[in-house]
Design a protein around this motif. Structure first.
Motif, short mmCIF file in Angstrom:
data_model
loop_
_atom_site.label_atom_id
_atom_site.label_comp_id
_atom_site.label_asym_id
_atom_site.label_seq_id
_atom_site.Cartn_x
_atom_site.Cartn_y
_atom_site.Cartn_z
N LYS A 1 -6.04 5.16 -2.07
CA LYS A 1 -7.20 4.33 -1.75
C LYS A 1 -7.03 2.87 -2.14
O LYS A 1 -7.81 2.02 -1.73
CB LYS A 1 -8.44 4.89 -2.42
CG LYS A 1 -8.89 6.20 -1.84
CD LYS A 1 -10.17 6.65 -2.47
CE LYS A 1 -10.58 7.97 -1.85
NZ LYS A 1 -11.88 8.40 -2.29
N LYS A 2 -6.06 2.54 -2.92
CA LYS A 2 -5.89 1.15 -3.36
C LYS A 2 -5.13 0.29 -2.35
O LYS A 2 -5.05 -0.90 -2.51
CB LYS A 2 -5.19 1.10 -4.72
CG LYS A 2 -6.04 1.65 -5.84
CD LYS A 2 -7.36 0.90 -5.94
CE LYS A 2 -8.26 1.50 -6.98
NZ LYS A 2 -9.62 1.00 -6.91
N VAL A 3 -4.57 0.90 -1.33
CA VAL A 3 -3.91 0.11 -0.29
C VAL A 3 -4.97 -0.72 0.41
O VAL A 3 -6.04 -0.23 0.76
CB VAL A 3 -3.18 1.03 0.72
CG1 VAL A 3 -2.69 0.24 1.91
CG2 VAL A 3 -2.03 1.75 0.06
N LEU A 4 -4.70 -2.00 0.61
CA LEU A 4 -5.68 -2.89 1.23
C LEU A 4 -5.41 -3.05 2.71
O LEU A 4 -4.27 -3.19 3.13
CB LEU A 4 -5.64 -4.26 0.54
CG LEU A 4 -5.96 -4.26 -0.95
CD1 LEU A 4 -5.85 -5.69 -1.50
CD2 LEU A 4 -7.32 -3.69 -1.24
N LEU A 5 -6.48 -3.02 3.49
CA LEU A 5 -6.39 -3.20 4.93
C LEU A 5 -6.99 -4.55 5.30
O LEU A 5 -8.10 -4.87 4.87
CB LEU A 5 -7.14 -2.10 5.68
CG LEU A 5 -6.44 -0.77 5.84
CD1 LEU A 5 -6.47 0.01 4.56
CD2 LEU A 5 -7.05 0.01 6.96
N SER A 6 -6.27 -5.29 6.11
CA SER A 6 -6.77 -6.57 6.60
C SER A 6 -7.74 -6.32 7.75
O SER A 6 -7.84 -5.20 8.27
CB SER A 6 -5.61 -7.43 7.10
OG SER A 6 -5.03 -6.82 8.25
N LEU A 7 -8.42 -7.36 8.17
CA LEU A 7 -9.31 -7.25 9.32
C LEU A 7 -8.52 -6.82 10.54
O LEU A 7 -8.97 -5.99 11.33
CB LEU A 7 -10.03 -8.58 9.57
CG LEU A 7 -10.99 -8.63 10.76
CD1 LEU A 7 -12.10 -7.58 10.61
CD2 LEU A 7 -11.58 -10.02 10.92
N ASP A 8 -7.31 -7.33 10.69
CA ASP A 8 -6.44 -6.97 11.81
C ASP A 8 -6.15 -5.46 11.80
O ASP A 8 -6.27 -4.79 12.83
CB ASP A 8 -5.14 -7.77 11.74
CG ASP A 8 -4.24 -7.50 12.91
OD1 ASP A 8 -4.70 -7.62 14.07
OD2 ASP A 8 -3.05 -7.18 12.67
N ASP A 9 -5.79 -4.92 10.64
CA ASP A 9 -5.52 -3.49 10.52
C ASP A 9 -6.79 -2.69 10.81
O ASP A 9 -6.74 -1.65 11.48
CB ASP A 9 -5.04 -3.14 9.11
CG ASP A 9 -3.70 -3.74 8.79
OD1 ASP A 9 -2.89 -3.94 9.71
OD2 ASP A 9 -3.46 -4.02 7.60
N PHE A 10 -7.91 -3.16 10.31
CA PHE A 10 -9.18 -2.47 10.52
C PHE A 10 -9.54 -2.45 12.00
O PHE A 10 -9.99 -1.43 12.52
CB PHE A 10 -10.28 -3.14 9.70
CG PHE A 10 -11.63 -2.56 9.98
CD1 PHE A 10 -11.96 -1.29 9.53
CD2 PHE A 10 -12.57 -3.27 10.71
CE1 PHE A 10 -13.21 -0.74 9.80
CE2 PHE A 10 -13.81 -2.74 10.97
CZ PHE A 10 -14.13 -1.48 10.52
N LEU A 11 -9.34 -3.57 12.70
CA LEU A 11 -9.65 -3.61 14.13
C LEU A 11 -8.79 -2.63 14.93
O LEU A 11 -9.27 -2.00 15.87
CB LEU A 11 -9.48 -5.03 14.67
CG LEU A 11 -10.53 -6.03 14.20
CD1 LEU A 11 -10.16 -7.44 14.65
CD2 LEU A 11 -11.92 -5.65 14.69
N LYS A 12 -7.55 -2.47 14.52
CA LYS A 12 -6.68 -1.48 15.18
C LYS A 12 -7.22 -0.08 14.96
O LYS A 12 -7.22 0.77 15.87
CB LYS A 12 -5.25 -1.60 14.66
CG LYS A 12 -4.56 -2.86 15.09
CD LYS A 12 -3.21 -3.01 14.42
CE LYS A 12 -2.61 -4.37 14.74
NZ LYS A 12 -1.38 -4.63 13.98
N LEU A 13 -7.70 0.19 13.75
CA LEU A 13 -8.27 1.49 13.43
C LEU A 13 -9.54 1.74 14.25
O LEU A 13 -9.72 2.81 14.83
CB LEU A 13 -8.57 1.58 11.93
CG LEU A 13 -9.18 2.88 11.43
CD1 LEU A 13 -8.20 4.04 11.64
CD2 LEU A 13 -9.53 2.75 9.97
N VAL A 14 -10.41 0.73 14.34
CA VAL A 14 -11.63 0.86 15.13
C VAL A 14 -11.29 1.07 16.60
O VAL A 14 -11.92 1.89 17.28
CB VAL A 14 -12.54 -0.37 14.93
CG1 VAL A 14 -13.69 -0.39 15.94
CG2 VAL A 14 -13.09 -0.41 13.52
N ALA A 15 -10.29 0.36 17.09
CA ALA A 15 -9.87 0.55 18.49
C ALA A 15 -9.38 1.97 18.72
O ALA A 15 -9.69 2.58 19.75
CB ALA A 15 -8.78 -0.46 18.84
N SER A 16 -8.66 2.54 17.77
CA SER A 16 -8.18 3.92 17.94
C SER A 16 -9.35 4.90 17.93
O SER A 16 -9.34 5.88 18.67
CB SER A 16 -7.13 4.28 16.89
OG SER A 16 -7.71 4.38 15.62
#
Length: 85
Positions: free
Chosen positions: A65-80
Motif C-alpha cells: 500500500k505504500k507504493v505511490l500512484l501519480s495522477l497519470d497512473d490513476f487515470l490509466k487505472l480509471v480508464a481500465s
C-alpha cells in the motif's frame, strides 16, 4: 470550459481529495486508490462485466500500500475500469 474539461477537472479534484496519507497532492498510496474507487465508483465496480478483473485489481491494490500512484497512473487505472464496464 467544455463539459469534458469540467469532468477532467473533477477527476483531478477527487484525486487530490484522497491524497492525504502520502502528504503529496500529486500522489496516492494504493490504499488511498482503493478507498477512492470504493467510495466514488461503487456502481461502476458492481456492474462491470468482468468481476474477476475487478477482484484482481483490488488484490493488486492491497499489496504494498505504500507504493505511490501519480495522477497519470490513476487515470490509466480509471480508464481500465471504464473499459471493463
Amino acid at each position: 470550459m467544455t463539459k469534458l474539461e469540467e469532468h477532467l477537472e473533477g477527476i483531478r479534484s477527487i484525486f487530490q481529495q484522497y491524497s492525504g496519507e502520502s502528504g503529496n497532492p500529486d500522489k496516492l498510496t494504493k490504499g488511498e486508490v482503493k478507498q477512492l474507487l470504493t467510495n466514488e465508483l461503487p456502481n461502476t465496480l458492481k456492474n462491470t462485466k468482468d468481476q474477476a478483473a475487478v477482484g484482481q485489481m483490488f488484490q493488486d491494490l492491497d499489496n504494498n500500500k505504500k507504493v505511490l500512484l501519480s495522477l497519470d497512473d490513476f487515470l490509466k487505472l480509471v480508464a481500465s475500469v471504464l473499459v471493463l464496464r
